[in-house]
Write an enzyme that holds these catalytic residues in place. Structure first.
Site: not given
Ligand code: DAK
Length: 262
Positions: A66, A111, A114, A134
């Site tokens: 997400a 997500g 998922e 998460e």
């Molecule tokens: N959201 C927003 N932007 C993201 C992102 C994300 N999940 N993942 C990556 N980006 C963006 C980065 O901010 C960066 O943007 P700029 O800084 O260039 O503007 C760009 O994508 C490139 O990312 P990185 O520079 O970080 O690239 P790296 O290769 O260094 O790292 C990475 C890749 C995938 C390891 C890293 O980007 C990362 O850790 N990303 C986050 C992964 C993550 O934590 N995903 C889970 C998200 S939480 C809910 C419903 C659903 C959910 C929650 C609640 N409700 C109940 C309300 C679901 C939650 C999730 O999915």
């Protein structure tokens, strides 16, 4: 509806959805969910589409979860809506009458993992990474991850992945039963399309019967699940596709499935 966050196209009988926010690693925001819902409506209404393939635009990510920036800006009621919209969208994907294949070309996190699990099976590139990170954000999976992951890989493995937030390789994901097959990056797309076309050539009625039996039967006891199977078997056997398949075998020719109900 014009799409900005996904690309929807057709290749023969295969529908293709590409998540298309490569600069944000295809992270899911509300607009992307609305567009995905619209594309699923179009797919359900187009009988020429017999299989759906989902993948990520760019060479780095399927869906990195997400959109964290988007989520962190939402007030509580909209967050609740975001979660409910996401959950019902993923149920729609899971319950499509046609098979859906996740073609995971890079990160499938949160997500993204998922979405892949809501598909019927996953093919992955050697470069793909999977995880439910998460917990590292002070959250829990919100689009069905705590429910689908244990059903796929078992309770203890699901707990370890959700509790540590560990990101695993495609090969590890295959070893725990999350991914069916792993391919070199440059071979993933062709291999996925080849399987999709092979499925598309089969009968639509029996394909939907297999999907229903396995998905519905999985949460039932064996006897109740076998009852679901017997009902669907009877239905398929008297359908035009069932008759055509058996007649073609006896006449030593290839079947010509029409996908008609009755
Ligand atoms: N959201 C927003 N932007 C993201 C992102 C994300 N999940 N993942 C990556 N980006 C963006 C980065 O901010 C960066 O943007 P700029 O800084 O260039 O503007 C760009 O994508 C490139 O990312 P990185 O520079 O970080 O690239 P790296 O290769 O260094 O790292 C990475 C890749 C995938 C390891 C890293 O980007 C990362 O850790 N990303 C986050 C992964 C993550 O934590 N995903 C889970 C998200 S939480 C809910 C419903 C659903 C959910 C929650 C609640 N409700 C109940 C309300 C679901 C939650 C999730 O999915």
């Amino acid at each position: 509806m014009a799409y900005e966050n996904i690309i929807f196209e057709k290749e023969g009988n295969v529908g293709i959805i590409k998540f298309n926010r490569p600069k944000a690693l295809n992270a899911i925001n509300s607009e992307m969910m609305v567009e995905l819902g619209d594309a699923l409506d179009r797919i359900e209404g187009d009988s020429s589409i017999k299989v759906l393939v989902l993948t990520g635009e760019g060479d780095k990510s399927f869906v990195a979860g997400a959109d964290i920036a988007h989520m962190s800006s939402l007030p509580p009621l909209q967050l609740r809506k975001f979660s409910m919209d996401g959950q019902s969208l993923f149920f729609r994907l899971e319950n499509l009458s046609i098979p859906a294949i996740a073609c995971v070309n890079g990160f499938a996190l949160g997500g993204g993992c998922e979405i892949a699990m809501a598909c019927d099976f996953i093919y992955a590139s050697e470069k793909a990474k999977f995880g439910q990170p998460e917990i590292t954000l002070g959250l829990i999976p919100g689009f069905g991850g705590t429910q689908r992951l244990p059903r796929q890989v078992g309770k203890a493995m699901a707990k370890e992945l959700c509790m540590t937030g560990e990101i695993i390789s495609a090969q590890q994901a295959k070893e725990i039963g999350l991914v069916n097959k792993v391919f070199p990056a440059e071979e993933l797309w062709d291999a996925t399309i080849k399987t999709a076309q092979s499925i598309a050539a089969k009968g639509r009625v029996s394909m939907s019967g297999i999907k229903k039996c396995i998905d519905r039967g999985f949460d039932l006891d064996l006897r109740a699940g076998c009852n679901v199977e017997a009902d669907n078997f009877g239905y398929c056997a008297v359908s035009p596709d069932g008759k055509e398949g058996m007649t073609a075998f006896l006449e030593k020719r290839k079947p010509d499935f029409k996908g008609e109900l009755f």
